[in-house]
Design a protein around this motif. Sequence first.
Motif, PDB file in Angstrom:
ATOM      1  N   PHE A   1      -1.915  16.267  -4.637  1.00  0.00           N
ATOM      2  CA  PHE A   1      -1.041  16.308  -5.809  1.00  0.00           C
ATOM      3  C   PHE A   1      -0.127  17.526  -5.712  1.00  0.00           C
ATOM      4  N   LEU A   2       0.789  17.507  -4.732  1.00  0.00           N
ATOM      5  CA  LEU A   2       1.672  18.666  -4.538  1.00  0.00           C
ATOM      6  C   LEU A   2       2.509  18.941  -5.789  1.00  0.00           C
ATOM      7  N   SER A   3       2.793  17.895  -6.587  1.00  0.00           N
ATOM      8  CA  SER A   3       3.555  18.100  -7.830  1.00  0.00           C
ATOM      9  C   SER A   3       2.664  18.014  -9.069  1.00  0.00           C
ATOM     10  N   GLY A   4       1.353  18.041  -8.902  1.00  0.00           N
ATOM     11  CA  GLY A   4       0.436  18.088 -10.052  1.00  0.00           C
ATOM     12  C   GLY A   4      -0.252  16.765 -10.323  1.00  0.00           C
ATOM     13  N   PRO A   5      -1.499  16.827 -10.872  1.00  0.00           N
ATOM     14  CA  PRO A   5      -2.308  15.620 -11.054  1.00  0.00           C
ATOM     15  C   PRO A   5      -2.240  14.999 -12.456  1.00  0.00           C
ATOM     16  N   LYS A   6      -1.588  15.680 -13.427  1.00  0.00           N
ATOM     17  CA  LYS A   6      -1.681  15.181 -14.802  1.00  0.00           C
ATOM     18  C   LYS A   6      -0.374  14.539 -15.233  1.00  0.00           C
ATOM     19  N   VAL A   7      -0.468  13.258 -15.642  1.00  0.00           N
ATOM     20  CA  VAL A   7       0.711  12.529 -16.097  1.00  0.00           C
ATOM     21  C   VAL A   7       0.323  11.615 -17.250  1.00  0.00           C
TER      22      VAL A   7
ATOM     23  N   ASP B   1       5.504  13.070 -11.109  1.00  0.00           N
ATOM     24  CA  ASP B   1       6.271  11.893 -11.559  1.00  0.00           C
ATOM     25  C   ASP B   1       6.265  10.768 -10.525  1.00  0.00           C
ATOM     26  N   TYR B   2       5.771  11.042  -9.298  1.00  0.00           N
ATOM     27  CA  TYR B   2       5.662   9.964  -8.314  1.00  0.00           C
ATOM     28  C   TYR B   2       4.605   8.936  -8.739  1.00  0.00           C
ATOM     29  N   ILE B   3       3.661   9.311  -9.586  1.00  0.00           N
ATOM     30  CA  ILE B   3       2.570   8.376  -9.899  1.00  0.00           C
ATOM     31  C   ILE B   3       3.132   7.139 -10.614  1.00  0.00           C
ATOM     32  N   SER B   4       3.931   7.347 -11.668  1.00  0.00           N
ATOM     33  CA  SER B   4       4.484   6.175 -12.370  1.00  0.00           C
ATOM     34  C   SER B   4       5.524   5.470 -11.497  1.00  0.00           C
TER      35      SER B   4
ATOM     36  N   LEU C   1       0.858  -1.197   0.000  1.00  0.00           N
ATOM     37  CA  LEU C   1       0.000   0.000   0.000  1.00  0.00           C
ATOM     38  C   LEU C   1       0.891   1.243   0.000  1.00  0.00           C
ATOM     39  N   ILE C   2       0.531   2.216  -0.843  1.00  0.00           N
ATOM     40  CA  ILE C   2       1.232   3.509  -0.841  1.00  0.00           C
ATOM     41  C   ILE C   2       0.200   4.605  -0.597  1.00  0.00           C
ATOM     42  N   LEU C   3       0.499   5.500   0.355  1.00  0.00           N
ATOM     43  CA  LEU C   3      -0.305   6.711   0.572  1.00  0.00           C
ATOM     44  C   LEU C   3       0.501   7.871   0.007  1.00  0.00           C
ATOM     45  N   ASP C   4      -0.045   8.529  -1.024  1.00  0.00           N
ATOM     46  CA  ASP C   4       0.732   9.560  -1.725  1.00  0.00           C
ATOM     47  C   ASP C   4       0.015  10.893  -1.772  1.00  0.00           C
ATOM     48  N   MET C   5       0.773  11.955  -1.501  1.00  0.00           N
ATOM     49  CA  MET C   5       0.265  13.322  -1.588  1.00  0.00           C
ATOM     50  C   MET C   5       1.052  14.132  -2.608  1.00  0.00           C
ATOM     51  N   VAL C   6       2.015  13.500  -3.287  1.00  0.00           N
ATOM     52  CA  VAL C   6       2.919  14.246  -4.172  1.00  0.00           C
ATOM     53  C   VAL C   6       2.406  14.234  -5.614  1.00  0.00           C
ATOM     54  N   GLY C   7       2.045  13.069  -6.142  1.00  0.00           N
ATOM     55  CA  GLY C   7       1.580  12.993  -7.525  1.00  0.00           C
ATOM     56  C   GLY C   7       2.712  13.293  -8.499  1.00  0.00           C
TER      57      GLY C   7
END
Length: 329
Positions: free
Chosen positions: A242-248, A222-225, A214-220
């Motif tokens: 999405f501190l670094s943005g939601p679109k990837v 390039d962290y998403i991939s 399980l990963i809990l992420d607030m960064v978004g």
Amino acid sequence: MTLPKTMRAIEISAPGGPEVLTPVEVPVPVPGPGQILIEVHWAGVNRPDALQRAGAYAPPPSASPLPGLEASGRVAALGPDVSGWSVGDAVCALLPGGGYAEYVATPAAHALPIPAGMDLREAACLPETCYTVWSNVFMRGGLKAGEVFLVHGGSSGIGTTAIQIASALGARVFTTAGSAEKCAVCEGLGAERAINYREEDFVDILRAAGGADLILDMVGGDYISRNIKALADDGRLVQIAFLSGPKVELNFAQVMTRRLTITGSTLRPQSDLAKARIAEELRAHVWPLIEGGRLKPVMDSEFPLDQAAEAHRRIESSGHIGKIVLKLR
Ligand SMILES: NC(=O)c1ccc[n+]([C@@H]2O[C@H](COP(=O)([O-])OP(=O)(O)OC[C@H]3O[C@@H](n4cnc5c(N)ncnc54)[C@H](OP(=O)(O)O)[C@@H]3O)[C@@H](O)[C@H]2O)c1
């Protein structure tokens, strides 16, 4: 308790930087059906408050436009149809908004008692992070004892809470943070391994550990991939910001072939009933951890109410470790 007609509060005079947080005198709210009025002693400061101030996180239509998602203090009045609380009770509560004020109204079902042995200053820091962590990591993400859990932003209010609850309940906790000092604090809270993301790649470290369940992420961003690469087969990714943005751009084949789950939530727009259910779970599962000494808010700093702008500068600097509070009494 004799109530004044007006109170000191902080309003957002226009969307913008911390300087738009303006001290004002406004009417004391009247608690509606099912609500309590709280005389606020301490108010927690959270990153979503800064997003609201900047115009990027509008309050729900029925909520106070004043910032502030959590507070502690004393019950000052009861609205119609409230049971279980009396005037004068010490309380901490999740708020729909309005915590940066001397009084705030909130559903009685979203309030919780002050855990034994805790003061009101620390208790002000519990609701927003405990509701968010419990509902996303355990209710939505289904974290189990023995599983590998990665939480990004380990030194944040959310991160410090997630590390403590997950390790107390038997998960193997990994986390990321932006300095050696922050990593040391995270390991002191129970993380098996804190990764300084400025120097090390969390993907390599999680893969060497068999992958994150399980990963809990607030960064978004390039962290998403990278999160998807760090997940074990059947792993779950829960997105809370999405501190670094939601679109990837993303290759979803991995989601299919490795049976991954991608989900997420925001707390504030959820129904009163959904939040009341989270509160019941907190009473049953998290309050005993606090009273048993397994979870304690990490306190960074405190500011008087009229210096709310300074509190926002501190949280947006990311220089803090743990929670920032405003003192009202
Ligand atoms: N979905 C929900 O219901 C919900 C509820 C509450 C909070 N949240 C979100 O959860 C996050 C944590 O909230 P919080 O109140 O605990 O805030 P916080 O203490 O300010 O935490 C944010 C932390 O993220 C780290 N970070 C990593 N990448 C970053 C970047 N690109 N920009 C800025 N910071 C970055 C920073 O630490 P480093 O120095 O280590 O980078 C910072 O301390 C926030 O994004 C907030 O919006 C979501």
